[in-house]
Scaffold this active site. Structure first.
Site, PDB file in Angstrom:
ATOM      1  N   GLY A   5       0.856  -1.188   0.000  1.00 40.08           N
ATOM      2  CA  GLY A   5       0.000   0.000   0.000  1.00 40.08           C
ATOM      3  C   GLY A   5       0.888   1.232   0.000  1.00 40.08           C
ATOM      4  N   VAL A  12      -0.312   6.627   4.176  1.00 43.42           N
ATOM      5  CA  VAL A  12       0.233   5.940   5.356  1.00 43.42           C
ATOM      6  C   VAL A  12       1.498   5.173   4.982  1.00 43.42           C
ATOM      7  CG1 VAL A  12      -0.174   4.199   7.137  1.00 43.42           C
ATOM      8  CG2 VAL A  12      -2.006   5.763   6.486  1.00 43.42           C
ATOM      9  N   ASN A  53      -8.052  -1.120   8.230  1.00 44.13           N
ATOM     10  CA  ASN A  53      -9.255  -1.190   9.065  1.00 44.13           C
ATOM     11  C   ASN A  53     -10.351  -2.025   8.420  1.00 44.13           C
ATOM     12  OD1 ASN A  53      -8.640   0.346  11.428  1.00 44.13           O
ATOM     13  ND2 ASN A  53      -8.632   2.188  10.164  1.00 44.13           N
ATOM     14  N   HIS A  65     -10.405  -1.242  18.258  1.00 43.35           N
ATOM     15  CA  HIS A  65     -10.171   0.039  17.588  1.00 43.35           C
ATOM     16  C   HIS A  65     -11.496   0.549  17.022  1.00 43.35           C
ATOM     17  CE1 HIS A  65      -8.015   3.198  15.587  1.00 43.35           C
ATOM     18  NE2 HIS A  65      -8.269   2.738  14.370  1.00 43.35           N
TER      19      HIS A  65
END
Length: 299
Positions: free
Chosen positions: A7, A11, A119, A174
Site C-alpha cells: 500500500g 500511510v 481497518n 479500535h
C-alpha cells in the site's frame, strides 16, 4: 534489515519516510496495485535517502515477488470507510485485500512478521492470521499506539503539561468501545471529555482535510518496528491474538520473533463489561466474513 510496505498511499509512504529518516533498515519495498504510484514514490524516497546522505535502497512495483526474504511486512492497503458504510461492509471489502496480501507474504516472505494497519483493524489482524497461516505471535496490529497518542494529545491540551512520560494508554477494540486507561487525576466529566476526544480524534482529521490521518499512524508502526528490531523492553499497545484467537489492543512486549509477552490487565468492572461486549461483536463479524466466496471460519 528489509522492510516491505503493501500500500503506497499516504500511510505507506509516511512509514517509508520515517524508516529512512531513522535509518532503521537497509532496504524498503513499496508494493501497490497502482504500479506507477509505487514506482514514483520509490524514486522520490530513494532521492530523499540520498539527500540525507544515506544509502537505503527503495524499490517499488505491483509484483509480490519483491517481498522475497523480507523481515517485516506492513499491510496498509485497503479502502477507506465511506459515509454511511457500516463497519461490517468495510470488513468484507478489506478482508479480501488483506487476505490476498497475507497469502502472498506467506509465499514470498515466510519468515517475516506482519504488521497490519488496514481497518477494521482487529478483524483484519484475524484475517491476516488465517490467510497467512503464520504463528499468531507473528501478526501485530497497529491501532493501540495511535489511539494512545490521541489520548495523550487530549490530555496534554487539557492539562497543559508534557505527556512524554505518561503511562496513559488505550486498549481494546479500535472502535467506539476502546478503553482509555488514564494515569492522571480527572473528574468523571473530564475523563468522559478526554475519552470522547480520543475516540473522535480520527474523525476530526477526516472532517478537516477530507482524508484520514497518516503521520501519527505511521509513527505507531515505527514504534512496533523499533521493538521488533531492537528487542527493547518497552511496553506497547498492539492488537494481537490470544489463545482464543481474539484480537484487540493489549499491552505487550515485542521481540524479533514477534509478540513476546501479553501483559495481564486489572480492568475495572465497567471496562471489562465494555471489552466483553466488543469481543462478542468481534466473533459475530468474523463468522460473517466471506473471502472470495470462501468463509474464514472462526473455529
Amino acid at each position: 534489515m528489509k522492510i516491505a510496505i503493501i500500500g503506497a498511499g499516504n500511510v505507506g509512504a509516511s512509514i517509508a519516510s520515517l524508516l529512512i529518516s531513522k535509518q532503521m533498515c537497509d532496504e524498503i519495498a513499496l508494493i501497490d496495485i497502482n504500479q506507477n504510484l509505487a514506482n514514483a514514490k520509490a524514486i522520490d524516497l530513494s532521492q530523499m535517502s540520498i539527500a540525507l546522505g544515506l544509502d537505503i535502497m527503495v524499490i517499488g512495483g505491483n509484483d509480490y515477488k519483491l517481498l522475497s526474504d523480507f523481515d517485516i511486512v506492513i499491510i496498509t492497503a485497503g479502502v477507506a470507510r465511506k459515509d454511511g458504510q457500516s463497519r461490517a461492509e468495510l470488513a468484507k471489502i478489506n478482508a479480501n485485500i488483506v487476505a490476498q496480501a497475507s497469502s502472498q507474504i506467506a509465499k514470498f516472505a515466510p519468515n517475516s512478521t506482519i504488521i497490519v494497519v488496514t481497518n477494521p483493524l482487529d478483524i483484519m489482524v484475524y484475517v491476516a492470521f488465517k490467510a497467512s497461516g503464520f504463528n499468531r505471535k507473528k501478526i501485530i496490529g497497529m491501532a493501540g499506539e495511535l489511539d494512545s497518542a490521541r489520548l495523550k494529545f487530549a490530555l496534554k491540551n487539557h492539562l497543559q503539561k508534557s505527556v512524554t512520560d505518561s503511562k496513559s494508554c488505550v486498549i481494546g477494540m479500535h472502535n467506539d468501545n476502546m478503553i482509555c486507561l488514564v494515569d492522571e487525576n480527572l473528574s468523571i466529566d473530564e475523563y468522559e471529555n478526554i475519552r470522547s476526544q480520543t475516540i473522535n480524534g480520527g474523525a476530526k482529521i477526516v472532517k478537516l482535510m477530507n482524508t484520514s490521518a497518516f503521520y501519527a499512524p505511521a509513527a505507531g508502526v515505527i514504534n512496533i518496528c523499533q521493538a521488533l528490531i531492537n528487542e527493547d523492553s518497552k511496553v506497547l499497545s498492539c492488537s494481537v491474538l490470544d489463545d482464543n484467537l481474539i484480537a484487540f489492543s493489549r499491552l505487550v512486549k515485542i521481540s524479533k520473533d514477534g509478540v513476546k509477552e501479553i501483559l495481564e490487565l486489572n480492568l475495572k468492572p465497567k471496562d471489562r463489561e465494555i471489552l466483553d461486549k466488543s469481543i462478542e461483536e468481534f466473533i459475530i463479524y468474523i463468522k460473517n466474513i466471506n473471502i472470495n466466496g470462501a468463509n474464514i471460519n472462526f473455529s
